[in-house]
Design a protein around this motif. Sequence first.
Motif, PDB file in Angstrom:
ATOM      1  N   GLN A   6       0.838  -1.192   0.000  1.00 18.39           N
ATOM      2  CA  GLN A   6       0.000   0.000   0.000  1.00 18.39           C
ATOM      3  C   GLN A   6       0.871   1.239   0.000  1.00 18.39           C
ATOM      4  N   ILE A   7       0.602   2.128  -0.932  1.00 18.72           N
ATOM      5  CA  ILE A   7       1.441   3.316  -1.082  1.00 18.72           C
ATOM      6  C   ILE A   7       0.544   4.546  -1.091  1.00 18.72           C
ATOM      7  N   THR A   8       0.880   5.526  -0.285  1.00 20.70           N
ATOM      8  CA  THR A   8       0.100   6.761  -0.236  1.00 20.70           C
ATOM      9  C   THR A   8       1.011   7.956  -0.423  1.00 20.70           C
ATOM     10  N   SER A   9       0.681   8.774  -1.411  1.00 26.40           N
ATOM     11  CA  SER A   9       1.411  10.026  -1.596  1.00 26.40           C
ATOM     12  C   SER A   9       0.810  11.082  -0.692  1.00 26.40           C
ATOM     13  N   ALA A  10       1.651  11.941  -0.134  1.00 24.03           N
ATOM     14  CA  ALA A  10       1.145  12.982   0.750  1.00 24.03           C
ATOM     15  C   ALA A  10       0.259  13.958  -0.007  1.00 24.03           C
ATOM     16  N   GLY A  27       7.887  16.541  -5.453  1.00 21.37           N
ATOM     17  CA  GLY A  27       8.716  16.121  -4.320  1.00 21.37           C
ATOM     18  C   GLY A  27       7.915  15.658  -3.120  1.00 21.37           C
ATOM     19  N   ALA A  28       6.622  15.364  -3.322  1.00 22.07           N
ATOM     20  CA  ALA A  28       5.781  14.973  -2.180  1.00 22.07           C
ATOM     21  C   ALA A  28       6.269  13.677  -1.548  1.00 22.07           C
ATOM     22  N   ALA A  29       6.060  13.566  -0.247  1.00 25.63           N
ATOM     23  CA  ALA A  29       6.430  12.355   0.481  1.00 25.63           C
ATOM     24  C   ALA A  29       5.488  11.223   0.107  1.00 25.63           C
ATOM     25  N   THR A  30       5.964  10.004   0.270  1.00 29.23           N
ATOM     26  CA  THR A  30       5.127   8.838   0.058  1.00 29.23           C
ATOM     27  C   THR A  30       5.254   7.934   1.272  1.00 29.23           C
ATOM     28  N   HIS A  31       4.192   7.182   1.523  1.00 30.77           N
ATOM     29  CA  HIS A  31       4.225   6.240   2.647  1.00 30.77           C
ATOM     30  C   HIS A  31       3.965   4.847   2.096  1.00 30.77           C
ATOM     31  N   VAL A  32       4.856   3.922   2.386  1.00 29.26           N
ATOM     32  CA  VAL A  32       4.760   2.574   1.839  1.00 29.26           C
ATOM     33  C   VAL A  32       4.649   1.574   2.984  1.00 29.26           C
ATOM     34  N   THR A  33       3.680   0.681   2.903  1.00 34.16           N
ATOM     35  CA  THR A  33       3.676  -0.447   3.832  1.00 34.16           C
ATOM     36  C   THR A  33       3.445  -1.715   3.034  1.00 34.16           C
ATOM     37  N   ILE A  34       4.042  -2.809   3.507  1.00 32.16           N
ATOM     38  CA  ILE A  34       3.859  -4.108   2.872  1.00 32.16           C
ATOM     39  C   ILE A  34       3.208  -5.033   3.890  1.00 32.16           C
ATOM     40  N   ARG A  35       2.093  -5.595   3.502  1.00 30.50           N
ATOM     41  CA  ARG A  35       1.318  -6.484   4.384  1.00 30.50           C
ATOM     42  C   ARG A  35       1.026  -5.829   5.730  1.00 30.50           C
ATOM     43  N   TRP A  63      14.796  -0.611   1.882  1.00 32.79           N
ATOM     44  CA  TRP A  63      15.181  -0.517   0.470  1.00 32.79           C
ATOM     45  C   TRP A  63      16.624  -0.986   0.339  1.00 32.79           C
ATOM     46  N   VAL A  64      16.852  -1.885  -0.597  1.00 32.54           N
ATOM     47  CA  VAL A  64      18.198  -2.395  -0.808  1.00 32.54           C
ATOM     48  C   VAL A  64      18.537  -2.199  -2.290  1.00 32.54           C
ATOM     49  N   VAL A  65      19.567  -1.421  -2.561  1.00 29.13           N
ATOM     50  CA  VAL A  65      19.949  -1.162  -3.946  1.00 29.13           C
ATOM     51  C   VAL A  65      21.287  -1.842  -4.208  1.00 29.13           C
ATOM     52  N   ASP A  66      21.305  -2.787  -5.110  1.00 29.75           N
ATOM     53  CA  ASP A  66      22.515  -3.554  -5.428  1.00 29.75           C
ATOM     54  C   ASP A  66      23.181  -4.083  -4.157  1.00 29.75           C
ATOM     55  N   GLY A  67      22.367  -4.555  -3.242  1.00 33.15           N
ATOM     56  CA  GLY A  67      22.903  -5.144  -2.018  1.00 33.15           C
ATOM     57  C   GLY A  67      23.165  -4.170  -0.905  1.00 33.15           C
ATOM     58  N   MET A  68      22.963  -2.892  -1.164  1.00 36.44           N
ATOM     59  CA  MET A  68      23.275  -1.866  -0.174  1.00 36.44           C
ATOM     60  C   MET A  68      21.971  -1.317   0.404  1.00 36.44           C
ATOM     61  N   PRO A  69      21.712  -1.494   1.707  1.00 36.13           N
ATOM     62  CA  PRO A  69      20.512  -0.899   2.303  1.00 36.13           C
ATOM     63  C   PRO A  69      20.642   0.627   2.290  1.00 36.13           C
ATOM     64  N   ILE A  70      19.651   1.298   1.777  1.00 33.02           N
ATOM     65  CA  ILE A  70      19.740   2.755   1.696  1.00 33.02           C
ATOM     66  C   ILE A  70      18.643   3.396   2.525  1.00 33.02           C
ATOM     67  N   ASN A  71      18.806   4.652   2.765  1.00 35.00           N
ATOM     68  CA  ASN A  71      17.799   5.392   3.506  1.00 35.00           C
ATOM     69  C   ASN A  71      16.668   5.785   2.568  1.00 35.00           C
ATOM     70  N   SER A  72      15.447   5.446   2.962  1.00 34.61           N
ATOM     71  CA  SER A  72      14.297   5.845   2.156  1.00 34.61           C
ATOM     72  C   SER A  72      13.353   6.715   2.962  1.00 34.61           C
ATOM     73  N   GLY A  73      13.766   7.059   4.189  1.00 30.11           N
ATOM     74  CA  GLY A  73      12.919   7.875   5.059  1.00 30.11           C
ATOM     75  C   GLY A  73      13.026   9.340   4.698  1.00 30.11           C
ATOM     76  N   GLN A  74      12.801  10.182   5.683  1.00 25.14           N
ATOM     77  CA  GLN A  74      12.774  11.613   5.390  1.00 25.14           C
ATOM     78  C   GLN A  74      14.167  12.201   5.275  1.00 25.14           C
ATOM     79  N   GLU A 117       0.629  14.196   7.187  1.00 27.62           N
ATOM     80  CA  GLU A 117       1.931  14.168   7.836  1.00 27.62           C
ATOM     81  C   GLU A 117       3.019  13.495   7.011  1.00 27.62           C
ATOM     82  N   GLY A 118       2.668  13.038   5.803  1.00 31.68           N
ATOM     83  CA  GLY A 118       3.703  12.492   4.929  1.00 31.68           C
ATOM     84  C   GLY A 118       4.072  11.066   5.264  1.00 31.68           C
ATOM     85  N   ASN A 119       5.382  10.839   5.293  1.00 29.51           N
ATOM     86  CA  ASN A 119       5.952   9.500   5.349  1.00 29.51           C
ATOM     87  C   ASN A 119       5.946   8.950   6.774  1.00 29.51           C
TER      88      ASN A 119
END
Lengths: 1085, 462
Positions: free
Chosen positions: A152-156, A161-169, A182-193, A1058-1060
């Motif tokens: 489930q994904i909700t855009s603010a 540049g609006a924030a999005t909120h993602v939840t899985i199950r 979020w993992v990009v090419d094996g590297m966990p990255i920051n997807s928060g604010q 409130e965004g993300n």
Amino acid sequence: MKRFTSLLALFVLAGFQFLQAQSVQITGNVTSTDDGAPLPGVSVVVKGTTIGTVTDFDGNYSLAVPSSSNTLVFSFIGMKTQELAISGQTIINLALEPDIVGLDEVVITAIGIKRAEKALGYSVQTVNTDDIVESGSANVVNAINARTSGVQITSASGEAGAATHVTIRGSASILGNNEPLWVVDGMPINSGQGGGQDDDNATYGNVDGVTASSRSIDLNPDDIESISVLKGGAATALYGLRAANGVIVVTTKKGTTGKALKVDFHTRFGIEKLSQVEPMQRQYAQGNKGQWVGGFQRSFGPNVDTLQYDTTTNPDYKWDPNGMIVGQSNPNANGKPVQTYDQYDFFQTGMVYDNTLSVSAGSEKSTYYFSVSDLEQKGIIPNNKFARTSIRLNAETNLTSKIKVGTNVNYINSRANQIQKGSNISGVMLGLTRTPPTFDNAAGYEFPDGTQRTYRNGVGYDNPYWTANKNFFDEKVNRFIGNTTFSYNITDWINLYYNAGIDWYTRAYKDVFAVYSNQYPDGYDGEYSWTGGKFNGDLLLNLNRDFGDFLKASLTLGHNMYASFGKYLFGDADGLSIIGFYDVSNTTSQTADTYGEYYRTMAVFGDLSLDFMSMLFLDFTGRNDWSTTMPKANKSAFYPSASLGFVLTELPGLKNNNILPFAKIRASWARTANIASPYNTRTLYVPYTTGDGWVTTGVTTPFLGFSGFELSSSLGNPDLKHETMTSTEAGIDLRFYNNRLGLDFGYFYNKNTDLLLDVPIAASSGFQSVYQNAATMESKGIEITLKATPVVVGGFSWNIMANFTKMKNTVLELAPGVEDVFLGGFTVPQMRAVAGQEYGSMFGFDWYRDENGRILVNDDPSDAYPDGYPMPDERLMVPIGNVNPDWLLNITNTFSYKGISLSGLLDIKRGGDQYNGTAFAMNYLGTTERTLTRDVVYTPEGTIDFDKTPAGNIVVFDGVYGHVATDNSPVSSGVSNVTPVVLDESWLTGFGSNFGGGPSWAAIERADWVRLREITLSYSFPKSLLGKTFSNLQIYFTGRNLYLWTPYTGIDPETNLEGNVNSQGFDYFNNPGTKSYNFGLRVSF
Amino acid sequence: MKKKAFNILWKAGTVLLAFLLFSSCEKSWLDEEWNTPSSSPTDVPMELLVPTIQVEMGFNLEGNNTVRTTNLWMQQFDGYSRQSFTEMRYQLTPADVNNVWNSIYSGGLMTAKILIEKATANESPHYSGVGKVLTATMLGVFTDLFGDIPYSDALNGQEGNLTPIFDSQQEIYATIQTLLTEAIDELGSSDNAIDLAGDAIYDNDLDAWIAAAWALKARHALQLSKVNGNQAYTDALSYVANAISSNSGDMDVVWDAQDKNPLYQFMVDRGDIRMCETFLNLFAADDPRIAMFFGEDAAGGISGGAPAGENDATSPPGPALASQTSPTTLISYAEVKFIEAEANFRLGNTAPALAAYQEAVAASVNKIVGGDNSSWLDANINNETEATLNLNKIMTQKYLALHGQVQPFNDWRRTGIPALSLVPGAKTTEIPRRFPYSQSEITYNSNTPSGITITQRVWWDQ
């Protein structure tokens, strides 16, 4: 630091190492046995090596093969993989057979491990390149939206540049982060604010100000090869900590071995338009009780048809360029009827330009992919902007036949100007939707002396043009994401692999309020800078062994080190000495603040997977984590998982049948975890700051020449344990009729125990909260995916993909003594976690009701409540709504004919409530169309003339007669109400609005929708028209949100104040959504 | 050749592997120290706790959640819009008082408790005395607003007590007097290890603290007039003798351009209040304080709105209360003099009552306006005689002088002066006589008295 220096050196070393060797050139053409058409994109690889290429648009390939090579392997999704002996040939043509089962498709699972989809005992969904690239959205998150089940994904809002909120199950944590990793090419990255306290755990947002972008927006969608959505515990268990919310695994593009220079250019131009908004009335002027009152905050003045301008009495009247408003009969009325304005004219057409140029190539030993992209987006609110420049280099080289090193480097510069929104006197929608119809905000927002022109004669709320033009929130992110890999094939079945990377970024913003802004009349300049990052290192030992046809086994042993760090510096100036000069130095009163957060984890893990006769697949994983945020005694935690995939169609009697060529049942069980956020094991002193819930600024140390500290109001806890999620999943995957119809049904049940909460406690204890393992929650649901190809005739095909999700996320229990936990929102209403209620329940006041739930309509003429109307019950906040949908369904239909493809994504959401605080407040202000019910005719005696009053303005409230006793309890007569009353000004400014004391229950609306989320029409020019220069030329059109049906009366209900963050379902002067039209061109040569 | 390259790589790989494995196992990677934030000290000196409590009191104890609400109810302010309009019509829910309740308990009282404990451990009775005066001030305002409140069992969260029992108001009143008596004793101690510092109110002047303690004793003795009868007046008079003796001894938190007065901040951010005509009408027409208590109205003059009349064209709060630097007063010399006047008057000592009354008004005018204003005082106050003085004049002048504090609400409940009528559209049948308990206390502490309505009377108001 030293570690990073050496890492950087590795990146550089891993660069371009193109080695030459003796080779033979082999060319050929690949077609399909189905229709004889050429097959583009078929992978051609020299067996046992990484030397390979892909076929071009016409199915042709050319590959330099080492003279020692014997066999070529041809593989393509949906086709059976085929091996051919070279035997001295230089031209090898081939027709590939369709793979009926189509499940040799390889998906990327945890820690980058590739698995055949048919071997999995859990659900993984992938989103492919074209869907991402053509989605016409700056944030890759929106490309996933409505393309999977369980997500489930909700855009603010529709802002750039609006924030999005993602939840899985659903949500796995009460107060912690519920967004996937979020993992990009094996590297966990920051997807928060991206910065600030709790970088990973963006728990609370703001009901006012601006919402920061979600940092997944930094990824360039064009660079992405594929996205795997790992949903359940078994899929994510290898990630251990933080995997409880699911994982989004992103793989970026690589060059292809043996492929000569390929240049791709993708350009997109889009325009954005305002989606829906709450209709505003244009019949009644500013004022009160039918009288015009200049500068008055409400629009309950006279009918505009009865008004004219007066330009004689007060010729210098500055608030309206047409002059002061008077009645027609006024002797000074100038005969010019009073104008009304469409306040929503404020919104402009947004625009986006997005260009990506990429170059890729590969020799036999090395490949590289290099891209430069630039996105410039102008929002529908003036001066709302988002821009992103991204540079990526992915390179890989074989140092020897056994050792391969690679590096992926991505530099991103993102820039945004966000506009004030929400419960905020500078909020754009707040100022705009309160404006009376007779006031033209566009007729100037600033007087020559610098003061502000607003409908309230300068006070109250900022003119939206003032906010958009004079108040800035400029955000800049400089980000570097890179990793380097080292792979060593010790023998043909043992591989050693190391992948280390960093995600390093600074996020800085400048928050400016001009002098004469209502929020900061003396002007304000705030400057913030966060420098943060993550380091991740995975060391893997992979063993693969075939024990004949009976058993294939693979074992992965791994070690992980992870560090997350960041610190901000903040300084601000409240009260500027020089107007228009925005710098912290430009003040007599500065404040400064700093906060840092650092934690580390370490883990060892293993994954054993067994494949019995390609029929039975078993997978066991185990991971042990240690974290610095946990108390010493509970530092370590172990997380196991087991999964089973059983391919029924491998059974003797079922094998090779045409009706049901493939059937698999799967089941899995796993335990995963979340750690405590840092610094919760002890109670520490903190710099003193206070506010009172009314004011924005409050007081911050140092004050009055002193510096002050206090003990944190959150009590530390030395007994913290990990949050644990146990997830169970089962499903069945069926493919019918040559794979023309596929049905996947999945059920999941997650139970989250020991959830960490900052449990609120009675302040008389000296503290306001204590962090503890204090809740249990469950989430269960079904996910159904249907794939079908109903028609394939000649060159025409029709594909359907549909995803259905139904889930329920319930809070089972909270710690003793805790009846509810505040999750966000307002004082009233708010989102709370309450035992027995769904996670996502909104609480607020309701009307007084009898024991049967019927609304009480006041029958007591002696009390303070108006007779014939319901009465707000403010004794206790009760559940008034639930943001969770009953179910979600998305359907994508794709029609292809030769080079033409038309695809439509329909997104259906059923159920889910939203608080329309905007409309409820606009009732009080008299600006919404709903307030046209005010039109009431009175008899000469001053009572309501029910005969002459328009019928639509008279209501009989559905309820029973009753009143409120002196102890505030309800007293019901049990008799149904028949008293007609009017929805007039006193109702609208009274209980008919939140400002007049109306209960929040009355502002809850259903937020169902059916929307055409995406429609894409694309055309690929045939090779015959392209000549030699181009290998591919495609044009496309993508529309987003072109059609929206919803019972929700305000802005597009896909919104969140409130965004993300975890608190969802609030619309309080949120900035509106958009629909967009995108035109794109992709060319390769 | 190939073998050599392989050997080098093998060695390099082994070294890399060893480095990663062993560096990760070494203690530092997962050291406890990583879990201490750089911005939080584990201990702080006492002089950094004193201003925290004082600012907490200035901003919250006598701030928007108490003064604004009670001054609305006392018709000094008029709430013309939104939440202030709601409160003007006597609607105040438990959720509305969360802020003040939470900040005073977990900020003010908890910090004062730590201060007193540290002072005792460090043999510094001067700090302890200040801590006790501040604690007594907070308990006083709170018990007057809320009735029974937790104290003897409270503030022990670190020891695991999360649901303290409530002390009766009578017990709290006894505690206040005890704390103040101890404070006076400790502040006078000559055996003190660490000198008082960080005092934002009295600049570390011990005598000023002692005088303030006596003034608070007098306030809370007088407040029991309905319960104790004449004893209340006698007690109050005995404390007044040593209490604050000039405006310069006022217990004021003074704001500055950076840390602005809370009401000023409210007016900037919300602005939903104006001045009320009930208040304006009780001033003599030429009272010089009017121009300081009332800002300019929409027409450039001075006016007050009808209570709950939703009129925003009248005067906003004036510079005496709502400028950036207007002080927040916790107790003042003027109040001491009004206590003296009322107590004497009730005991029949009209001559000292008259003198105290005249001095009280003079102190108020001097504080609000500056200068001695003798001509106005002579014409309006000093012309009063023992024969013309009455309780109504004393209490009305006190009501005018103490505008911007919670005290007028306490005095009104005790004396019924000034007479106020219910506002139009009132949500209750009479003017409220207390605050509800905070929603958070009700929810999280089962010891919280239940069934409280805001028209119920506290113990001393029976």
